[in-house]
Scaffold this active site. Structure first.
Site, PDB file in Angstrom:
ATOM      1  N   ASP A  23       0.843  -1.203   0.000  1.00 42.35           N
ATOM      2  CA  ASP A  23       0.000   0.000   0.000  1.00 42.35           C
ATOM      3  C   ASP A  23       0.876   1.250   0.000  1.00 42.35           C
ATOM      4  O   ASP A  23       0.539   2.265  -0.623  1.00 42.35           O
ATOM      5  CB  ASP A  23      -0.914   0.002   1.245  1.00 42.35           C
ATOM      6  CG  ASP A  23      -2.174   0.827   1.049  1.00 42.35           C
ATOM      7  OD1 ASP A  23      -2.228   1.628   0.105  1.00 42.35           O
ATOM      8  OD2 ASP A  23      -3.102   0.679   1.858  1.00 42.35           O
ATOM      9  N   HIS A 214      -8.030  -0.945   8.708  1.00 47.02           N
ATOM     10  CA  HIS A 214      -7.042  -0.460   7.730  1.00 47.02           C
ATOM     11  C   HIS A 214      -7.304   1.034   7.549  1.00 47.02           C
ATOM     12  O   HIS A 214      -8.048   1.448   6.656  1.00 47.02           O
ATOM     13  CB  HIS A 214      -7.253  -1.237   6.425  1.00 47.02           C
ATOM     14  CG  HIS A 214      -6.341  -0.861   5.305  1.00 47.02           C
ATOM     15  ND1 HIS A 214      -5.288  -1.640   4.896  1.00 47.02           N
ATOM     16  CD2 HIS A 214      -6.334   0.201   4.479  1.00 47.02           C
ATOM     17  CE1 HIS A 214      -4.674  -1.076   3.883  1.00 47.02           C
ATOM     18  NE2 HIS A 214      -5.287   0.045   3.609  1.00 47.02           N
ATOM     19  N   HIS A 216      -6.221   4.892   6.895  1.00 45.34           N
ATOM     20  CA  HIS A 216      -5.262   5.888   6.398  1.00 45.34           C
ATOM     21  C   HIS A 216      -5.381   7.108   7.324  1.00 45.34           C
ATOM     22  O   HIS A 216      -6.441   7.369   7.885  1.00 45.34           O
ATOM     23  CB  HIS A 216      -5.563   6.228   4.934  1.00 45.34           C
ATOM     24  CG  HIS A 216      -5.156   5.119   3.999  1.00 45.34           C
ATOM     25  ND1 HIS A 216      -4.051   5.191   3.199  1.00 45.34           N
ATOM     26  CD2 HIS A 216      -5.694   3.892   3.780  1.00 45.34           C
ATOM     27  CE1 HIS A 216      -3.928   4.066   2.507  1.00 45.34           C
ATOM     28  NE2 HIS A 216      -4.923   3.253   2.838  1.00 45.34           N
ATOM     29  N   CYS A 247      -3.464   6.237  -1.862  1.00 43.81           N
ATOM     30  CA  CYS A 247      -4.130   5.363  -2.827  1.00 43.81           C
ATOM     31  C   CYS A 247      -4.162   6.108  -4.145  1.00 43.81           C
ATOM     32  O   CYS A 247      -4.628   7.251  -4.214  1.00 43.81           O
ATOM     33  CB  CYS A 247      -5.542   4.989  -2.387  1.00 43.81           C
ATOM     34  SG  CYS A 247      -6.374   3.983  -3.625  1.00 43.81           S
ATOM     35  N   ASN A 256      -1.053   5.105   5.147  1.00 46.39           N
ATOM     36  CA  ASN A 256      -1.701   4.360   6.226  1.00 46.39           C
ATOM     37  C   ASN A 256      -1.170   4.887   7.548  1.00 46.39           C
ATOM     38  O   ASN A 256      -0.093   5.472   7.600  1.00 46.39           O
ATOM     39  CB  ASN A 256      -1.305   2.873   6.153  1.00 46.39           C
ATOM     40  CG  ASN A 256      -1.785   2.216   4.896  1.00 46.39           C
ATOM     41  OD1 ASN A 256      -1.144   2.302   3.871  1.00 46.39           O
ATOM     42  ND2 ASN A 256      -2.922   1.568   4.982  1.00 46.39           N
TER      43      ASN A 256
HETATM   44  P1  HMG Z   1      -9.225  -3.701 -16.856  1.00 45.61           P
HETATM   45  O1  HMG Z   1      -8.462  -2.788 -17.750  1.00 45.61           O
HETATM   46  O2  HMG Z   1     -10.707  -3.518 -16.742  1.00 45.61           O
HETATM   47  O3  HMG Z   1      -8.884  -5.237 -17.124  1.00 45.61           O
HETATM   48  O4  HMG Z   1      -8.609  -3.584 -15.405  1.00 45.61           O
HETATM   49  P2  HMG Z   1      -9.114  -6.179 -18.342  1.00 45.61           P
HETATM   50  O5  HMG Z   1      -9.520  -7.498 -17.778  1.00 45.61           O
HETATM   51  O6  HMG Z   1      -9.996  -5.532 -19.393  1.00 45.61           O
HETATM   52  O7  HMG Z   1      -7.632  -6.306 -18.962  1.00 45.61           O
HETATM   53  C1  HMG Z   1      -6.959  -5.209 -19.577  1.00 45.61           C
HETATM   54  C2  HMG Z   1      -5.482  -5.548 -19.688  1.00 45.61           C
HETATM   55  O8  HMG Z   1      -4.898  -5.703 -18.399  1.00 45.61           O
HETATM   56  C3  HMG Z   1      -5.205  -6.853 -20.426  1.00 45.61           C
HETATM   57  O9  HMG Z   1      -3.948  -6.725 -21.075  1.00 45.61           O
HETATM   58  C4  HMG Z   1      -5.040  -7.841 -19.299  1.00 45.61           C
HETATM   59  O10 HMG Z   1      -4.271  -8.958 -19.642  1.00 45.61           O
HETATM   60  C5  HMG Z   1      -4.325  -7.002 -18.263  1.00 45.61           C
HETATM   61  P3  HMG Z   1      -3.816  -6.354 -22.644  1.00 45.61           P
HETATM   62  O11 HMG Z   1      -4.591  -7.430 -23.345  1.00 45.61           O
HETATM   63  O12 HMG Z   1      -4.457  -4.978 -22.782  1.00 45.61           O
HETATM   64  O13 HMG Z   1      -2.353  -6.342 -22.864  1.00 45.61           O
HETATM   65  N1  HMG Z   1      -4.560  -7.478 -16.887  1.00 45.61           N
HETATM   66  C6  HMG Z   1      -3.591  -7.811 -16.008  1.00 45.61           C
HETATM   67  N2  HMG Z   1      -2.253  -7.808 -16.111  1.00 45.61           N
HETATM   68  C7  HMG Z   1      -1.562  -8.226 -15.043  1.00 45.61           C
HETATM   69  N3  HMG Z   1      -2.150  -8.627 -13.874  1.00 45.61           N
HETATM   70  C8  HMG Z   1      -3.482  -8.620 -13.747  1.00 45.61           C
HETATM   71  C9  HMG Z   1      -4.254  -8.199 -14.844  1.00 45.61           C
HETATM   72  N4  HMG Z   1      -5.576  -8.095 -15.054  1.00 45.61           N
HETATM   73  C10 HMG Z   1      -5.757  -7.646 -16.293  1.00 45.61           C
HETATM   74  N5  HMG Z   1      -4.051  -9.004 -12.602  1.00 45.61           N
HETATM   75  C11 HMG Z   1      -8.077  -4.476 -13.244  1.00 45.61           C
HETATM   76  C12 HMG Z   1      -9.139  -4.314 -14.296  1.00 45.61           C
HETATM   77  C13 HMG Z   1      -8.768  -4.979 -11.979  1.00 45.61           C
HETATM   78  C14 HMG Z   1      -7.027  -5.448 -13.707  1.00 45.61           C
HETATM   79  C15 HMG Z   1      -7.416  -3.085 -13.009  1.00 45.61           C
HETATM   80  O14 HMG Z   1      -8.429  -2.171 -12.730  1.00 45.61           O
HETATM   81  C16 HMG Z   1      -6.441  -3.078 -11.861  1.00 45.61           C
HETATM   82  O15 HMG Z   1      -5.386  -3.712 -11.920  1.00 45.61           O
HETATM   83  N6  HMG Z   1      -6.773  -2.353 -10.782  1.00 45.61           N
HETATM   84  C17 HMG Z   1      -5.934  -2.315  -9.593  1.00 45.61           C
HETATM   85  C18 HMG Z   1      -5.942  -0.950  -9.003  1.00 45.61           C
HETATM   86  C19 HMG Z   1      -5.093  -0.974  -7.754  1.00 45.61           C
HETATM   87  O16 HMG Z   1      -4.160  -1.757  -7.621  1.00 45.61           O
HETATM   88  N7  HMG Z   1      -5.425  -0.058  -6.808  1.00 45.61           N
HETATM   89  C20 HMG Z   1      -4.673   0.046  -5.588  1.00 45.61           C
HETATM   90  C21 HMG Z   1      -4.860  -1.127  -4.691  1.00 45.61           C
HETATM   91  S1  HMG Z   1      -6.377  -1.084  -3.781  1.00 45.61           S
HETATM   92  C22 HMG Z   1      -6.027  -0.074  -2.423  1.00 45.61           C
HETATM   93  O17 HMG Z   1      -4.951   0.485  -2.337  1.00 45.61           O
HETATM   94  C23 HMG Z   1      -7.037   0.011  -1.327  1.00 45.61           C
HETATM   95  C24 HMG Z   1      -6.653  -0.838  -0.114  1.00 45.61           C
HETATM   96  O18 HMG Z   1      -5.394  -0.447   0.402  1.00 45.61           O
HETATM   97  C25 HMG Z   1      -7.715  -0.688   0.981  1.00 45.61           C
HETATM   98  C26 HMG Z   1      -8.018   0.780   1.326  1.00 45.61           C
HETATM   99  O19 HMG Z   1      -7.114   1.543   1.674  1.00 45.61           O
HETATM  100  O20 HMG Z   1      -9.204   1.116   1.242  1.00 45.61           O
HETATM  101  C27 HMG Z   1      -6.577  -2.318  -0.464  1.00 45.61           C
HETATM  102 MG    MG Z   2      -5.047   1.213   1.722  1.00 41.91          MG
END
Ligand code: HMG
Ligand code: MG
Length: 306
Positions: A23, A214, A216, A247, A256
């Site tokens: 994070d 969790h 922040h 984030c 956090n």
């Molecule tokens: P999308 O663009 O809708 O996905 O993203 P898609 O299924 O249409 O795929 C698009 C492309 O991404 C494709 O590649 C897939 O292969 C690739 P292309 O054909 O264009 O070359 N792809 C991936 N590549 C590697 N690993 C994967 C993956 N999935 C698809 N897993 C998706 C949807 C969910 C993947 C995207 O929105 C995403 O990765 N989001 C993550 C955002 C993120 O990490 N945010 C921060 C973490 S959450 C947070 O911090 C909150 C937390 O701390 C709690 C809090 O504080 O509240 C947890």
């Molecule tokens: Mg977080």
């Protein structure tokens, strides 16, 4: 089910889930070398932390800083008594996590539709449908699953979030097979009585020992909110060394709550964590030197001035 959600009793022991390497670092705009990520995790392990969120198998287009997660997972010195959970938003993420040898993964949903769209590009109900096969496959592979819910006390796009909405989602995710639900105050807007109300409401549907906090620290409320929830008996806290983080999809969200601030408070309250605070402060210094800026935490800054 928590038999008496109004009971006030501090836990004797708290489990810290260190989320700095994920994070925290996911939010760094400058590239953080893989070796630094690996050293950070190994140093945190040496402090006695038993759960370290080590990496994130999300799309590298969305979060470029986490694109070396496979190398990080392969590079760390695994200690069999430590969990190293990693984020997995979908089946592709799970496949990559399994290839990296992950033994625990975390799925992440949001209590707000707008945030769900911004963060994982789908609605809340679509995210649940994505998790279903993911959790099934994880179980088949012998991998445990943690669940996050973001925006539990407010959303940057939608504003207020109802505690009951969070509770329903938490129950759904538990029923799907999440072993623990981490309640994310993503933008640090909550205040202590609101946090207590949230835990009481979620505690009606999910056992208290399956709830993690969790928070922040954007508005300086995180420690007060944690204290309020500890009073209800919650015993799992997510925190980030040196208060790293934010984030990427919640503009203005700061890090956090800092692990060293939490440990200082818990040590003072006589609540055990098994964490060596002196060693932890050395890690804070390592982070500051590596990133070239002072820590966000009060305890870390006080230590610098000694
Ligand atoms: P999308 O663009 O809708 O996905 O993203 P898609 O299924 O249409 O795929 C698009 C492309 O991404 C494709 O590649 C897939 O292969 C690739 P292309 O054909 O264009 O070359 N792809 C991936 N590549 C590697 N690993 C994967 C993956 N999935 C698809 N897993 C998706 C949807 C969910 C993947 C995207 O929105 C995403 O990765 N989001 C993550 C955002 C993120 O990490 N945010 C921060 C973490 S959450 C947070 O911090 C909150 C937390 O701390 C709690 C809090 O504080 O509240 C947890
Ligand atoms: Mg977080």
């Amino acid at each position: 089910m928590n038999p008496n959600p109004n009971k006030k009793s501090f836990p004797e022991r708290v489990e810290i889930v260190e989320v700095g390497p994920r994070d925290g670092l996911q939010n760094e705009s400058e590239w953080v070398p893989t070796e630094m990520k690996i050293e950070l995790i190994n140093r945190l392990a040496a402090c006695g932390i038993r759960t370290i969120e080590a990496a994130s198998f999300v799309s590298p287009k969305w979060i470029p800083q986490m694109k070396d997660s496979l190398e990080v997972m392969k590079g760390i010195q695994r200690n069999s008594s430590i969990r190293y959970p990693v984020l997995t938003p979908n089946l592709k993420g799970l496949e990559r996590a399994l290839e990296a040898g992950a033994e625990e993964v975390a799925v992440f949903a949001a209590a707000s539709e707008a945030f769900s769209q911004k963060n994982i590009n789908c609605s809340i109900s679509e995210s649940i449908e994505r998790f279903r096969p993911l959790i099934h496959e994880a179980k088949v592979a012998g991998v445990t699953v943690r669940g996050y819910i973001s925006c539990v006390m407010g959303c940057p796009y939608q504003g207020e979030v109802d505690a009951e909405t969070v509770a329903e989602l938490a129950e759904t995710m538990c029923k799907l097979g999440c072993r623990e639900i981490s309640l994310g105050d993503t933008i640090g807007v909550g205040t202590p009585l609101q946090a207590q109300n949230l835990v009481k409401t979620v505690g009606q549907r999910v056992p208290l020992d399956q709830i993690a906090l969790h928070f922040h620290d954007t508005r300086g409320q995180a420690l007060a909110n944690l204290y309020a929830c500890l009073e209800l008996g919650v015993s799992v806290i997510d925190s980030s060394v040196a208060g790293l983080g934010g984030c990427p999809y919640a503009s203005g969200a700061s890090g956090n709550v800092a692990t060293e601030d939490v440990i200082y408070m818990l040590d003072g309250m006589g609540i055990e964590t098994g964490i060596d605070s002196e060693k932890l402060l050395d890690v804070v210094q390592f982070v500051s030197q590596s990133l070239g800026r002072p820590p966000q935490s009060r305890v870390g800054r006080a230590n610098l001035n000694h």
